[in-house]
Design a protein around this motif. Structure first.
Motif, PDB file in Angstrom:
ATOM      1  N   GLY A 164     -88.024  22.237 -28.895  1.00 53.07           N
ATOM      2  CA  GLY A 164     -88.343  21.254 -27.881  1.00 53.07           C
ATOM      3  C   GLY A 164     -89.095  21.865 -26.716  1.00 53.07           C
ATOM      4  O   GLY A 164     -89.024  23.072 -26.472  1.00 53.07           O
ATOM      5  N   VAL A 165     -89.830  21.002 -25.993  1.00 53.81           N
ATOM      6  CA  VAL A 165     -90.544  21.485 -24.815  1.00 53.81           C
ATOM      7  C   VAL A 165     -89.578  21.611 -23.638  1.00 53.81           C
ATOM      8  O   VAL A 165     -88.678  20.781 -23.465  1.00 53.81           O
ATOM      9  CB  VAL A 165     -91.699  20.556 -24.411  1.00 53.81           C
ATOM     10  CG1 VAL A 165     -92.807  20.591 -25.424  1.00 53.81           C
ATOM     11  CG2 VAL A 165     -91.234  19.134 -24.184  1.00 53.81           C
ATOM     12  N   PRO A 166     -89.735  22.633 -22.795  1.00 52.40           N
ATOM     13  CA  PRO A 166     -88.942  22.715 -21.571  1.00 52.40           C
ATOM     14  C   PRO A 166     -89.427  21.694 -20.556  1.00 52.40           C
ATOM     15  O   PRO A 166     -90.529  21.141 -20.679  1.00 52.40           O
ATOM     16  CB  PRO A 166     -89.208  24.147 -21.085  1.00 52.40           C
ATOM     17  CG  PRO A 166     -90.578  24.452 -21.597  1.00 52.40           C
ATOM     18  CD  PRO A 166     -90.691  23.748 -22.924  1.00 52.40           C
ATOM     19  N   MET A 167     -88.615  21.432 -19.538  1.00 52.47           N
ATOM     20  CA  MET A 167     -89.049  20.643 -18.391  1.00 52.47           C
ATOM     21  C   MET A 167     -89.809  21.608 -17.471  1.00 52.47           C
ATOM     22  O   MET A 167     -89.205  22.430 -16.778  1.00 52.47           O
ATOM     23  CB  MET A 167     -87.853  20.021 -17.679  1.00 52.47           C
ATOM     24  CG  MET A 167     -86.997  19.136 -18.564  1.00 52.47           C
ATOM     25  SD  MET A 167     -87.889  17.669 -19.146  1.00 52.47           S
ATOM     26  CE  MET A 167     -86.598  16.864 -20.105  1.00 52.47           C
ATOM     27  N   ARG A 168     -91.136  21.494 -17.502  1.00 54.91           N
ATOM     28  CA  ARG A 168     -91.976  22.479 -16.814  1.00 54.91           C
ATOM     29  C   ARG A 168     -93.198  21.801 -16.215  1.00 54.91           C
ATOM     30  O   ARG A 168     -93.856  20.997 -16.877  1.00 54.91           O
ATOM     31  CB  ARG A 168     -92.401  23.568 -17.799  1.00 54.91           C
ATOM     32  CG  ARG A 168     -93.254  24.681 -17.202  1.00 54.91           C
ATOM     33  CD  ARG A 168     -93.732  25.630 -18.286  1.00 54.91           C
ATOM     34  NE  ARG A 168     -92.618  26.346 -18.909  1.00 54.91           N
ATOM     35  CZ  ARG A 168     -92.746  27.054 -20.039  1.00 54.91           C
ATOM     36  NH1 ARG A 168     -93.908  27.111 -20.664  1.00 54.91           N
ATOM     37  NH2 ARG A 168     -91.703  27.696 -20.530  1.00 54.91           N
ATOM     38  N   TYR A 169     -93.464  22.121 -14.943  1.00 50.44           N
ATOM     39  CA  TYR A 169     -94.661  21.619 -14.270  1.00 50.44           C
ATOM     40  C   TYR A 169     -95.232  22.720 -13.383  1.00 50.44           C
ATOM     41  O   TYR A 169     -94.495  23.331 -12.623  1.00 50.44           O
ATOM     42  CB  TYR A 169     -94.340  20.398 -13.409  1.00 50.44           C
ATOM     43  CG  TYR A 169     -95.525  19.997 -12.545  1.00 50.44           C
ATOM     44  CD1 TYR A 169     -96.500  19.150 -13.055  1.00 50.44           C
ATOM     45  CD2 TYR A 169     -95.685  20.496 -11.250  1.00 50.44           C
ATOM     46  CE1 TYR A 169     -97.603  18.797 -12.276  1.00 50.44           C
ATOM     47  CE2 TYR A 169     -96.791  20.151 -10.483  1.00 50.44           C
ATOM     48  CZ  TYR A 169     -97.740  19.312 -10.999  1.00 50.44           C
ATOM     49  OH  TYR A 169     -98.844  18.985 -10.250  1.00 50.44           O
ATOM     50  N   ILE A 227     -90.097   8.498 -36.662  1.00 47.05           N
ATOM     51  CA  ILE A 227     -89.972   9.855 -36.125  1.00 47.05           C
ATOM     52  C   ILE A 227     -90.603   9.874 -34.743  1.00 47.05           C
ATOM     53  O   ILE A 227     -91.800   9.616 -34.586  1.00 47.05           O
ATOM     54  CB  ILE A 227     -90.666  10.880 -37.052  1.00 47.05           C
ATOM     55  CG1 ILE A 227     -90.044  10.830 -38.447  1.00 47.05           C
ATOM     56  CG2 ILE A 227     -90.565  12.287 -36.462  1.00 47.05           C
ATOM     57  CD1 ILE A 227     -90.937  11.387 -39.518  1.00 47.05           C
ATOM     58  N   ASP A 228     -89.794  10.185 -33.737  1.00 50.61           N
ATOM     59  CA  ASP A 228     -90.231  10.183 -32.341  1.00 50.61           C
ATOM     60  C   ASP A 228     -90.630  11.598 -31.929  1.00 50.61           C
ATOM     61  O   ASP A 228     -89.845  12.542 -32.039  1.00 50.61           O
ATOM     62  CB  ASP A 228     -89.091   9.659 -31.458  1.00 50.61           C
ATOM     63  CG  ASP A 228     -89.430   9.691 -29.979  1.00 50.61           C
ATOM     64  OD1 ASP A 228     -90.630   9.727 -29.640  1.00 50.61           O
ATOM     65  OD2 ASP A 228     -88.493   9.675 -29.159  1.00 50.61           O
ATOM     66  N   LEU A 229     -91.842  11.738 -31.401  1.00 50.09           N
ATOM     67  CA  LEU A 229     -92.410  13.044 -31.048  1.00 50.09           C
ATOM     68  C   LEU A 229     -92.371  13.330 -29.557  1.00 50.09           C
ATOM     69  O   LEU A 229     -93.030  14.258 -29.088  1.00 50.09           O
ATOM     70  CB  LEU A 229     -93.858  13.103 -31.554  1.00 50.09           C
ATOM     71  CG  LEU A 229     -94.005  12.915 -33.065  1.00 50.09           C
ATOM     72  CD1 LEU A 229     -95.471  12.736 -33.447  1.00 50.09           C
ATOM     73  CD2 LEU A 229     -93.396  14.085 -33.812  1.00 50.09           C
ATOM     74  N   SER A 230     -91.564  12.600 -28.801  1.00 50.77           N
ATOM     75  CA  SER A 230     -91.633  12.685 -27.344  1.00 50.77           C
ATOM     76  C   SER A 230     -91.203  14.029 -26.778  1.00 50.77           C
ATOM     77  O   SER A 230     -91.719  14.439 -25.738  1.00 50.77           O
ATOM     78  CB  SER A 230     -90.792  11.571 -26.711  1.00 50.77           C
ATOM     79  OG  SER A 230     -91.377  10.318 -26.936  1.00 50.77           O
ATOM     80  N   HIS A 231     -90.244  14.713 -27.366  1.00 55.01           N
ATOM     81  CA  HIS A 231     -89.717  15.947 -26.783  1.00 55.01           C
ATOM     82  C   HIS A 231     -90.105  17.205 -27.548  1.00 55.01           C
ATOM     83  O   HIS A 231     -89.691  18.297 -27.173  1.00 55.01           O
ATOM     84  CB  HIS A 231     -88.184  15.880 -26.697  1.00 55.01           C
ATOM     85  CG  HIS A 231     -87.665  15.110 -25.525  1.00 55.01           C
ATOM     86  ND1 HIS A 231     -87.427  15.691 -24.298  1.00 55.01           N
ATOM     87  CD2 HIS A 231     -87.334  13.807 -25.389  1.00 55.01           C
ATOM     88  CE1 HIS A 231     -86.959  14.779 -23.457  1.00 55.01           C
ATOM     89  NE2 HIS A 231     -86.898  13.621 -24.099  1.00 55.01           N
ATOM     90  N   ILE A 232     -90.879  17.088 -28.600  1.00 54.80           N
ATOM     91  CA  ILE A 232     -91.179  18.239 -29.433  1.00 54.80           C
ATOM     92  C   ILE A 232     -92.369  19.015 -28.858  1.00 54.80           C
ATOM     93  O   ILE A 232     -93.190  18.460 -28.119  1.00 54.80           O
ATOM     94  CB  ILE A 232     -91.447  17.774 -30.882  1.00 54.80           C
ATOM     95  CG1 ILE A 232     -91.187  18.890 -31.882  1.00 54.80           C
ATOM     96  CG2 ILE A 232     -92.849  17.194 -31.026  1.00 54.80           C
ATOM     97  CD1 ILE A 232     -91.055  18.392 -33.323  1.00 54.80           C
ATOM     98  N   THR A 233     -92.472  20.279 -29.188  1.00 57.35           N
ATOM     99  CA  THR A 233     -93.613  21.075 -28.761  1.00 57.35           C
ATOM    100  C   THR A 233     -94.899  20.544 -29.383  1.00 57.35           C
ATOM    101  O   THR A 233     -94.880  19.812 -30.380  1.00 57.35           O
ATOM    102  CB  THR A 233     -93.449  22.541 -29.179  1.00 57.35           C
ATOM    103  OG1 THR A 233     -93.371  22.600 -30.607  1.00 57.35           O
ATOM    104  CG2 THR A 233     -92.213  23.188 -28.569  1.00 57.35           C
TER     105      THR A 233
END
Length: 354
Positions: A172-177, A205-211
């Motif tokens: 998953g992607v981190p919370m990063r800005y 298949i939901d891709l919202s949080h994946i890298t």
């Protein structure tokens, strides 16, 4: 006499997590009778035209501090939570599924768990809230994938293989800005097997949080439309959770949909999770999504009860304010209906299998 609210089918909410955290039957009763807690309950849903959506089951990570507080700052790079064991994933997943079914029972017809688009449409026609079971983070599912069959039989019709942490299926992607979504590896071999099994069963298949790599891995394996239930435009808000133009182009090519996320950190160009956010920035994302995806590829994925949302949309009863802003910007009623519900229902009809 005020106009009838626009009927809305939402791509993502976290009300089940809120009720799970409240514990006991009090949360269920408050949801049905009305409460001042959170963003969604049945009376406020009726007032705002909120007619249904994907109700997320999210196995939470223990967190020392509220990550949304950290995201209110000028920049942030939150460490990914530790992976969950299968027991840590299964217990809350099954508990939240139970809450959904207890809501259906206690509502006496005012909420229906739906497994087909025809059931969603029937529930909306009779004024019942149409709830679809969605999982955000597949930690409840073991390597044998047997739990996926059980959950599908119970009503699971949509799954995000990962939340913003790693698991046996992917990263998953981190919370990063500020950050691109290209933050590491993608699917594992087992994640590929999960995607193929979801295709066979007709599970979205939901891709919202994946890298970003995970996004492309799914695109290479899946034969279904590409979908991000609650993500926004990276070119406007350069947060790791948002989608690049190249990803948006791939979603369009595959006949997919993106649900506009109301979480302010993913709307604002400064990446801040604060309620002092206007509807104009939402309009910027919608305009950009329509330009990239076409009018059939854009919907909403509010993230209600899971994020800080703009003050003008502080709960579901305020949804008419969004449609009024779109009308003022020249959006016609047919396009508003597409964004509010029709694009989701069309996408689900093309993705699910009876």
């Amino acid at each position: 006499m005020s106009p009838q609210p626009v009927a809305v089918f939402d791509g993502h909410n976290d009300v089940l997590l809120r009720l799970y955290n409240q514990g006991g039957e009090a949360g269920i009763r408050g949801f049905l009778d009305g409460t001042d807690i959170g963003h969604i309950d049945l009376p406020r849903a009726r007032a705002g035209g909120f007619a249904g959506g994907l109700f997320a089951i999210f196995p939470p990570s223990p967190m020392a501090a509220d990550f949304m507080d950290a995201m209110a700052g000028d920049n942030y790079d939150l460490p990914l939570p530790d992976p969950l064991s299968i027991a840590e994933g299964q217990a809350p997943t099954l508990a939240m599924a139970s809450i959904l079914f207890r809501l259906e029972r206690a509502s006496e017809g005012s909420l229906a768990v739906c497994r087909t688009v025809s059931e969603i449409r029937a529930a909306m026609r009779r004024g019942a809230l149409a709830a679809v079971m969605h999982i955000e983070g597949a930690e409840a599912i073991g390597s044998d994938l047997e739990m996926l069959d059980i959950l599908h039989a119970a009503g699971l019709r949509s799954i995000g293989p990962v939340w913003s942490r790693h698991n046996r299926f992917g990263h998953g992607v981190p919370m990063r800005y500020p950050s691109l979504p290209d933050t590491g590896p993608g699917l594992t071999d087992l994640g590929g097997a999960l995607v193929r099994t979801c295709n066979r069963l007709g599970i979205l298949i939901d891709l919202s949080h994946i890298t970003e790599q995970g996004f492309w891995d799914v695109a290479a394996i899946s034969d279904a439309p590409l979908v991000a239930t609650h993500s926004n435009v990276h070119a406007i808000a350069p947060v790791s959770r948002n989608l690049t133009d190249r990803q948006l182009d791939a979603i369009r090519e595959r006949g997919g949909v993106v649900g506009l996320n109301f979480a302010t950190a993913f709307l604002r160009p400064d990446g801040r999770m604060v309620a002092d956010t206007t509807l104009d920035v939402m309009l910027r994302h919608l305009d950009a999504l329509i330009a990239r995806l076409g009018e059939t590829g854009v919907a909403i994925g509010s993230d209600y009860d899971g994020a800080v949302v703009p003050a003008p949309l502080s709960d579901v009863s305020k949804l008419p304010a969004l449609w009024e802003r779109l009308r003022a910007a020249g959006y016609g009623e047919a396009l508003i209906a597409r964004i509010a519900r029709d694009n989701w229902l069309d996408l689900l009809d093309r993705t699910w299998k009876a």
